[in-house]
Design a protein around this motif. Structure first.
Motif, PDB file in Angstrom:
ATOM      1  N   ASN A  40     -19.251 -11.498   4.247  1.00  0.00           N
ATOM      2  CA  ASN A  40     -17.836 -11.153   4.321  1.00  0.00           C
ATOM      3  C   ASN A  40     -16.958 -12.399   4.382  1.00  0.00           C
ATOM      4  O   ASN A  40     -15.982 -12.537   3.659  1.00  0.00           O
ATOM      5  CB  ASN A  40     -17.592 -10.296   5.565  1.00  0.00           C
ATOM      6  CG  ASN A  40     -16.917  -9.005   5.212  1.00  0.00           C
ATOM      7  OD1 ASN A  40     -16.414  -8.863   4.094  1.00  0.00           O
ATOM      8  ND2 ASN A  40     -16.906  -8.066   6.120  1.00  0.00           N
ATOM      9  N   ARG A  79      -4.652   3.530   3.946  1.00  0.00           N
ATOM     10  CA  ARG A  79      -4.468   2.742   2.726  1.00  0.00           C
ATOM     11  C   ARG A  79      -4.723   1.269   2.990  1.00  0.00           C
ATOM     12  O   ARG A  79      -5.314   0.577   2.179  1.00  0.00           O
ATOM     13  CB  ARG A  79      -3.046   2.914   2.202  1.00  0.00           C
ATOM     14  CG  ARG A  79      -2.855   4.311   1.650  1.00  0.00           C
ATOM     15  CD  ARG A  79      -1.653   4.342   0.762  1.00  0.00           C
ATOM     16  NE  ARG A  79      -1.265   5.714   0.505  1.00  0.00           N
ATOM     17  CZ  ARG A  79      -0.020   6.106   0.393  1.00  0.00           C
ATOM     18  NH1 ARG A  79       0.959   5.233   0.514  1.00  0.00           N
ATOM     19  NH2 ARG A  79       0.260   7.369   0.153  1.00  0.00           N
ATOM     20  N   ASN A  80      -4.286   0.821   4.169  1.00  0.00           N
ATOM     21  CA  ASN A  80      -4.505  -0.585   4.492  1.00  0.00           C
ATOM     22  C   ASN A  80      -5.987  -0.912   4.598  1.00  0.00           C
ATOM     23  O   ASN A  80      -6.423  -1.979   4.199  1.00  0.00           O
ATOM     24  CB  ASN A  80      -3.819  -0.936   5.812  1.00  0.00           C
ATOM     25  CG  ASN A  80      -2.363  -1.262   5.585  1.00  0.00           C
ATOM     26  OD1 ASN A  80      -2.005  -1.797   4.540  1.00  0.00           O
ATOM     27  ND2 ASN A  80      -1.526  -0.906   6.536  1.00  0.00           N
ATOM     28  N   MET A  98     -14.358 -13.669   1.489  1.00  0.00           N
ATOM     29  CA  MET A  98     -12.934 -13.823   1.777  1.00  0.00           C
ATOM     30  C   MET A  98     -12.457 -15.209   1.375  1.00  0.00           C
ATOM     31  O   MET A  98     -11.414 -15.370   0.753  1.00  0.00           O
ATOM     32  CB  MET A  98     -12.679 -13.641   3.287  1.00  0.00           C
ATOM     33  CG  MET A  98     -12.697 -12.234   3.743  1.00  0.00           C
ATOM     34  SD  MET A  98     -11.609 -11.214   2.748  1.00  0.00           S
ATOM     35  CE  MET A  98     -12.781 -10.400   1.708  1.00  0.00           C
ATOM     36  N   ARG A 143      -7.405  -1.742   1.302  1.00  0.00           N
ATOM     37  CA  ARG A 143      -6.779  -2.784   0.498  1.00  0.00           C
ATOM     38  C   ARG A 143      -7.774  -3.778  -0.005  1.00  0.00           C
ATOM     39  O   ARG A 143      -7.709  -4.249  -1.116  1.00  0.00           O
ATOM     40  CB  ARG A 143      -5.755  -3.522   1.350  1.00  0.00           C
ATOM     41  CG  ARG A 143      -4.406  -2.984   1.158  1.00  0.00           C
ATOM     42  CD  ARG A 143      -3.575  -3.489   2.253  1.00  0.00           C
ATOM     43  NE  ARG A 143      -2.842  -4.655   1.820  1.00  0.00           N
ATOM     44  CZ  ARG A 143      -1.714  -5.012   2.411  1.00  0.00           C
ATOM     45  NH1 ARG A 143      -1.254  -4.302   3.406  1.00  0.00           N
ATOM     46  NH2 ARG A 143      -1.068  -6.046   2.005  1.00  0.00           N
ATOM     47  N   ASN A 144      -8.697  -4.146   0.889  1.00  0.00           N
ATOM     48  CA  ASN A 144      -9.744  -5.051   0.451  1.00  0.00           C
ATOM     49  C   ASN A 144     -11.037  -4.259   0.500  1.00  0.00           C
ATOM     50  O   ASN A 144     -11.723  -4.203   1.504  1.00  0.00           O
ATOM     51  CB  ASN A 144      -9.825  -6.266   1.367  1.00  0.00           C
ATOM     52  CG  ASN A 144     -10.689  -7.343   0.759  1.00  0.00           C
ATOM     53  OD1 ASN A 144     -11.718  -7.033   0.160  1.00  0.00           O
ATOM     54  ND2 ASN A 144     -10.285  -8.575   0.898  1.00  0.00           N
ATOM     55  N   VAL A 201       0.818  -1.216   0.000  1.00  0.00           N
ATOM     56  CA  VAL A 201       0.000   0.000   0.000  1.00  0.00           C
ATOM     57  C   VAL A 201       0.854   1.271   0.000  1.00  0.00           C
ATOM     58  O   VAL A 201       0.318   2.376  -0.065  1.00  0.00           O
ATOM     59  CB  VAL A 201      -0.982   0.048   1.191  1.00  0.00           C
ATOM     60  CG1 VAL A 201      -1.996  -1.066   1.067  1.00  0.00           C
ATOM     61  CG2 VAL A 201      -0.244   0.003   2.499  1.00  0.00           C
ATOM     62  N   ARG A 223     -13.975  -4.481  -0.896  1.00  0.00           N
ATOM     63  CA  ARG A 223     -15.270  -5.107  -0.676  1.00  0.00           C
ATOM     64  C   ARG A 223     -15.495  -5.427   0.798  1.00  0.00           C
ATOM     65  O   ARG A 223     -16.528  -5.115   1.370  1.00  0.00           O
ATOM     66  CB  ARG A 223     -15.368  -6.384  -1.513  1.00  0.00           C
ATOM     67  CG  ARG A 223     -16.787  -6.887  -1.613  1.00  0.00           C
ATOM     68  CD  ARG A 223     -16.859  -8.236  -2.296  1.00  0.00           C
ATOM     69  NE  ARG A 223     -15.678  -8.540  -3.044  1.00  0.00           N
ATOM     70  CZ  ARG A 223     -15.655  -8.689  -4.368  1.00  0.00           C
ATOM     71  NH1 ARG A 223     -16.737  -8.524  -5.056  1.00  0.00           N
ATOM     72  NH2 ARG A 223     -14.540  -9.004  -4.971  1.00  0.00           N
ATOM     73  N   ARG A 224     -14.458  -6.027   1.399  1.00  0.00           N
ATOM     74  CA  ARG A 224     -14.605  -6.409   2.796  1.00  0.00           C
ATOM     75  C   ARG A 224     -14.832  -5.178   3.669  1.00  0.00           C
ATOM     76  O   ARG A 224     -15.681  -5.168   4.555  1.00  0.00           O
ATOM     77  CB  ARG A 224     -13.338  -7.148   3.253  1.00  0.00           C
ATOM     78  CG  ARG A 224     -13.407  -7.601   4.683  1.00  0.00           C
ATOM     79  CD  ARG A 224     -12.229  -8.465   5.006  1.00  0.00           C
ATOM     80  NE  ARG A 224     -10.980  -7.729   4.895  1.00  0.00           N
ATOM     81  CZ  ARG A 224      -9.806  -8.288   4.679  1.00  0.00           C
ATOM     82  NH1 ARG A 224      -9.709  -9.588   4.539  1.00  0.00           N
ATOM     83  NH2 ARG A 224      -8.722  -7.566   4.597  1.00  0.00           N
TER      84      ARG A 224
END
Lengths: 230, 419, 407
Positions: free
Chosen positions: C283, B9-10, C287, B13-14, A99, B16-17
């Motif tokens: 979720n 930013r982290n 995943m 990262r995902n 990131v 959707r989640r």
């Protein structure tokens, strides 16, 4: 006094009911300014030795001194700080933080040290130019080639001016041409800045570039050869 | 700053989640805020209508009348030694800042008899001038049908009582109650209008007359049981209760009580309803917390190798812990902002439009002795909304404790072998 | 084969599966528990008026319930009573005469509602005899024994053994008065009943009101109170002209509505809780699908069809749902049993509350109702499958080559 000294070092891992002996009664001295490689087939204990020297792992028995410090006498926090200031790491691949941009990755260790952003930037720009990756500062790791990624990793490792750089299979995921370039680069840094390099690798290319080849087999020292490099 | 940026930013990262987690958190926050505000509005409406027809926000009683409803606990304002330079108790309380009205009342259990039937009633003596426009029981009664004087024979009668006694507006009937010496006293009353409240007990047993007419049956025309104090704003109760209490002479046996005590039925109905709502909130919070822990833990577990590198280059475990907790805090902050936005929108809708329950419940559903308005409207409780927002942040930090500890416990040498 | 694959996949990330499972168990268990407690409250409310006063249904002369006119009475009929008692649904019946008047003790007089009953019959319909706080419930042989509510007894300051005088208008226009002896005092928590109700011998009241041989109603208890409306309809058709059976729902329409609206709020409650739970499942499944991209690529490269891939993911969700439902039901049953057997006493915190014409007792007590378990369980399974739908589609749409390149 040597920069790195290992006395009677052993490392035993439990594996189920069995015990795996990764390193056995190893004695080793590495002086400042050396460009050495720990060679040997996989499972010979190279990575374990490197991790122990890097204070990432603790020996089962024996003594480790790096840059005048005995790890056994240090608390976890002091060890983290020691790693930050005195040891640089370069790993196989995937060792940049995805990131962060290339420059931010290289700055990461300086940031941890609390260096002011401006000073950090300046230092990293110079390093990027020196390492031939100028202009890639704002790219994310995913947008860099393997060789470029490793150069960023080298920049991150040498930025805090550590006493020793530990490189674990740094060429493993690179083609031989890129690997050659990278080794040349590290050799140059070793000559010009006097930075000590300790590799672990079974790549013949790395071994060909090293001044000293320390061969391990089954956790024991097999050979310790100094060679002239052109 | 760097930590914050890195964490930000982290978090994404995902995508959707993170979005699903934020959706769950902010949606729950919205639900909790909107439902609370709805109850807040409905309770306020119930309390308002309850205190106006009942004890007032603050009531003055003699002895333990609030609990025992013992009709012998009569008192006369001017004889209780509460006369001061400012006049009697009623005038002095009315003069207080924030008091809207002071209503003297007398309640006598009695028997109403028509030529054919008799029924038990509660003869309620009021001050018609003061009561009109305040008491919701009198609201739908046309002006000509209202009682006019303190001692007239005009009465307002509950609708069901009227039909059970087989009487009509304009008829006369007899009310019998116990006199001062235990003998039975009867009075002839004329029905001027009917009261239809939707509360079974009121409609079946209320007879309302001028308070002196009722009081005369006890032998003292000025006797009352209750002084109901209606406030401009229910929040003033806390301030005014001690002030009114201080006006009552210590030896008079009079005391001022809040509506929660005087109308335990209503206060308990609200308490019970709110408690069950809180229990539901608690379950929602529990489930959402598990979800957040799961998300954070997943994001830690899939970055084990990366955390190993970060540790290897010299970051301390405390720093990793801080990173994970900052990520959680950011997740909480975004959810909080978004949830507040949704919660405010939902509350705005519920305040302006409300929920019309007339299709589900009859127009006169009683709860805690008060008619429950079938069009439920919310009211803004900003304090509560802020408090819940703070909880969301707190919750996300709590949910991050385990994942953060997990991240900090990573052994770098092992982590880097991890794929 | 697919099933085995799905069940093994579920346990690849044990921690994640357990956390998701725990959210499902918590929501289902607490849901069934709270629904059981709410049902318990409704039963309390219902019984506060039926089992403490009306009975589940009453038979009266047409029009009596509108204004309780004392002249709308009908003769006591042993044949009718016998017929009612033989009805399969009827479990209790009691003939009653009702009178209103003033009751006095020494210099205290209060209005009261008198129910003329035969104690042994009344016991089959209402539970007042089990809510006594003083004295003993009179026998059928007692000529003038009275049982009155605690509030009234306190105001009159009487205790068992004291005399009462009751004054009322009789059917012949005269004023009747006679003596009663207090035998027992009941306390129901329903303020209306506690403050005005007196049970007296039917014959005594008939004589006082000049209504010999007449009654106002027959109160009945039925096997299933929630189906009393059907019973009322059936019984009315069997009654003589001029008589009508009325169930509690018609007597107390607001209570019937309150109980009906419970179904609506139950549904809303379930939907809200499961929305949050469903997002958690979504979720987790997403995943697990995303981190297996490469593996799905291999499966596809081996020749598995997208439909089968989708099936695997949905099967995983179904297994997760079944497991969560089973565990949630077990925990819910345990919690509900505790609340049914022990419960929580709230009388230190609140007093009884009136609601929709009934009374909520200050206690939390669960009752077992099949629907409170079955509906949430089905819904949870449905939610798990729904939550799996999107991830399953995603997995089925992967391109094998691209998926294989993924690391």
């Amino acid at each position: 006094m040597p920069l790195i000294s290992l006395n009677n070092l052993s490392k035993i891992y439990p594996l189920g009911n069995q015990q795996i002996v990764a390193v056995q009664e190893l004695d080793l001295r590495i002086e400042a300014g050396e460009f050495a490689v720990l060679a040997g087939p996989s499972g010979s204990g190279k990575t374990t030795v490197l991790n122990i020297v890097g204070a990432l792992d603790t020996p089962s028995t024996g003594r480790v001194r790096v840059d005048g410090c005995d790890y056994r006498e240090m608390k976890p926090k002091a060890l983290a700080d020691f790693r930050l200031r005195r040891i640089g790491f370069i790993f196989q691949s995937y060792n940049l933080i995805p990131v962060l941009t290339a420059a931010e990755n290289a700055e990461f260790t300086l940031m941890l040290q609390g260096v002011a952003p401006k000073a950090r930037r300046a230092k990293i720009s110079a390093l990027f130019a020196e390492l031939g990756i100028a202009g890639l500062e704002e790219r994310r790791p995913n947008d860099l080639s393997g060789g470029q990624q490793q150069r960023v990793a080298i920049a991150r490792a040498i930025a805090p001016e550590p006493a020793v750089i530990l490189a674990d299979e740094p060429t493993a995921n690179l083609d031989s041409h890129t690997a050659e370039d990278l080794l040349q680069l590290m050799r140059r840094l070793n000559r010009e800045k006097g930075t000590t390099f300790l590799f672990s690798s079974h790549d013949p290319l790395v071994i060909a570039h090293a001044e000293r080849v320390i061969s391990l087999r089954d956790g024991r020292l097999e050979n310790d050869i100094r060679q002239e490099i052109g | 700053m760097e930590t914050l940026l890195l964490a930000w930013r982290n978090v994404w990262r995902n995508r959707r989640r993170t979005l699903i987690t934020i959706l769950a958190m902010s949606f729950s926050l919205m639900l909790i805020q909107a439902f609370h505000n709805l109850s807040f509005g409905v309770y306020a409406q119930m309390v308002d209508s309850g205190v106006r027809s009942g004890s007032g926000h603050i009531a003055v009683y003699r002895g333990d009348y609030a609990l025992s409803r013992d009709d012998r606990l009569l008192w006369v304002m001017d004889e209780m030694g509460v006369m001061g330079v400012m006049g009697n108790l009623q005038t002095r309380i009315t003069a207080l800042d924030g008091v809207k009205a002071v209503l003297p009342r007398i309640y006598l259990p009695a028997l109403a008899q028509s030529s054919r039937e008799s029924r038990g009633i509660l003869l309620t003596g009021i001050d018609p001038i003061a009561e009109n426009g305040i008491n919701p029981l009198l609201k739908q009664i046309d002006a000509p049908a209202l009682i006019k004087s303190l001692d007239g024979r005009d009465a307002l009668v509950g609708s069901r009582l009227l039909s059970e006694l087989k009487l009509k507006v304009g008829n006369k009937f007899v009310v019998t109650a116990q006199g001062p010496e235990g003998q039975l006293v009867s009075e002839l009353l004329r029905i001027r209008g009917l009261v239809k409240s939707g509360i079974r007990e009121v409609d079946g047993s209320l007879v309302m007359v001028g308070r002196q007419r009722a009081a005369l049956m006890t032998g003292q025309s000025e006797a009352i049981h209750e002084l109901a104090v209606i406030l401009e704003n229910p929040d003033l109760e806390e301030k005014l209760l001690p002030l009114i209490g201080a006006m009552l002479p210590a030896d008079s046996g009079l005391n001022a009580v809040s509506w929660e005590l005087a109308m335990a039925n209503l206060a308990n109905a609200i308490k019970l309803d709110y408690a069950s709502q809180k229990f539901i909130f608690l379950i929602i919070v529990l489930i959402v917390t598990i979800g957040v822990v799961n998300t954070l833990l997943m994001s830690v577990m899939e970055r084990i190798r990366e955390f190993g590198v970060i540790l290897a280059v010299g970051a301390s475990p405390a720093r990793l812990r801080a990173t994970v907790m900052t990520e959680a805090l950011l997740l909480g902050a975004v959810s909080m902002l978004f949830g507040n936005l949704l919660g405010a929108l939902a509350t705005w809708y519920l305040v302006e439009i409300g929920i019309d329950l007339r299709d589900f419940i009859p127009e006169t559903m009683e709860f805690g002795g008060v008619v429950f308005d079938p069009v439920m409207r919310a009211a803004w409780d900003i304090n509560y909304m802020l408090q819940m927002s703070a909880y969301v942040l707190l919750l996300s930090v709590i949910a991050s404790l385990y994942p953060a500890a997990k991240a900090a416990r990573i052994a770098p040498a092992v982590a880097m072998r991890h794929h | 084969m697919l099933l085995r694959l799905a069940s093994r996949n579920l346990w690849r990330n044990r921690r994640r599966t357990l956390l998701t499972l725990s959210a499902m168990v918590v929501s289902l268990a607490l849901l069934t528990l709270s629904l059981g407690v709410f049902s318990g409250m409704l039963v309390d409310i219902l019984s506060s008026t039926t089992e403490q006063y009306h009975g589940h249904l009453v038979i009266n002369a047409q029009g009596y319930l509108d204004d309780r006119d004392m002249y709308l009475n009908f003769p006591s009929d042993p044949e009718l009573l016998k017929r009612l008692q033989q009805d399969g649904e009827v479990i209790g019946s009691s003939e009653r005469l009702r009178g209103f008047g003033l009751v006095s003790h020494k210099d205290r007089s209060y209005p009261a509602e008198l129910l003329g009953i035969r104690p042994e019959m009344e016991k089959t319909v209402t539970k007042l005899h089990s809510q006594l706080i003083a004295g003993t419930f009179p026998s059928d042989a007692d000529p003038n024994g009275a049982v009155l509510g605690s509030g009234l007894a306190k105001k009159l300051s009487v205790s068992p053994g004291d005399e009462l005088v009751f004054v009322t208008q009789a059917a012949d226009g005269s004023i009747g008065n006679d003596l009663l002896i207090v035998r027992a005092i009941f306390s129901t928590g329903h303020s209306g009943h506690d403050n005005s109700l007196i049970l007296v011998p039917k014959a005594w009241l008939q004589q006082l009101m000049a209504l010999e041989g007449k009654i106002h109603e027959i109160a009945l208890a039925v096997r299933d109170p929630l189906r009393a409306a059907e019973d009322a309809q059936r019984l009315t058709s069997q009654l003589n002209d001029g008589l009508k059976a009325t169930d509690w729902g018609e007597l107390l329409p607001e209570m019937r509505e309150a109980i009906a609206s419970f179904d609506v709020s139950r549904f809303i409650f379930v939907v809200i809780l499961y929305f949050a739970t469903g997002l958690g499942i979504l979720n987790t499944v997403f995943m697990s699908v995303m981190e297996r991209t490469r593996e799905f690529g291999i499966l596809m490269a081996l020749g598995m069809r997208p439909l089968q891939i989708r099936l695997i993911v949905l099967l995983e969700c179904l297994l997760l749902g079944l497991l969560g439902t089973a565990l949630g039901l077990v925990v819910g049953l345990l919690l509900s049993s505790y609340m049914a057997l022990v419960g929580i006493d709230l009388s230190g915190w609140i007093t009884p509350v009136t609601y929709a014409g009934g009374t909520i007792q200050p206690r939390l007590r669960a009752i077992f109702e099949q629907r409170n378990f079955i509906d949430p369980a089905y819904m949870l399974l449905l939610v798990s499958l729904l939550a799996g739908f999107l991830p399953a589609r995603r997995a089925a749409r992967l391109q094998p080559v691209a998926a294989l390149r993924e690391d």
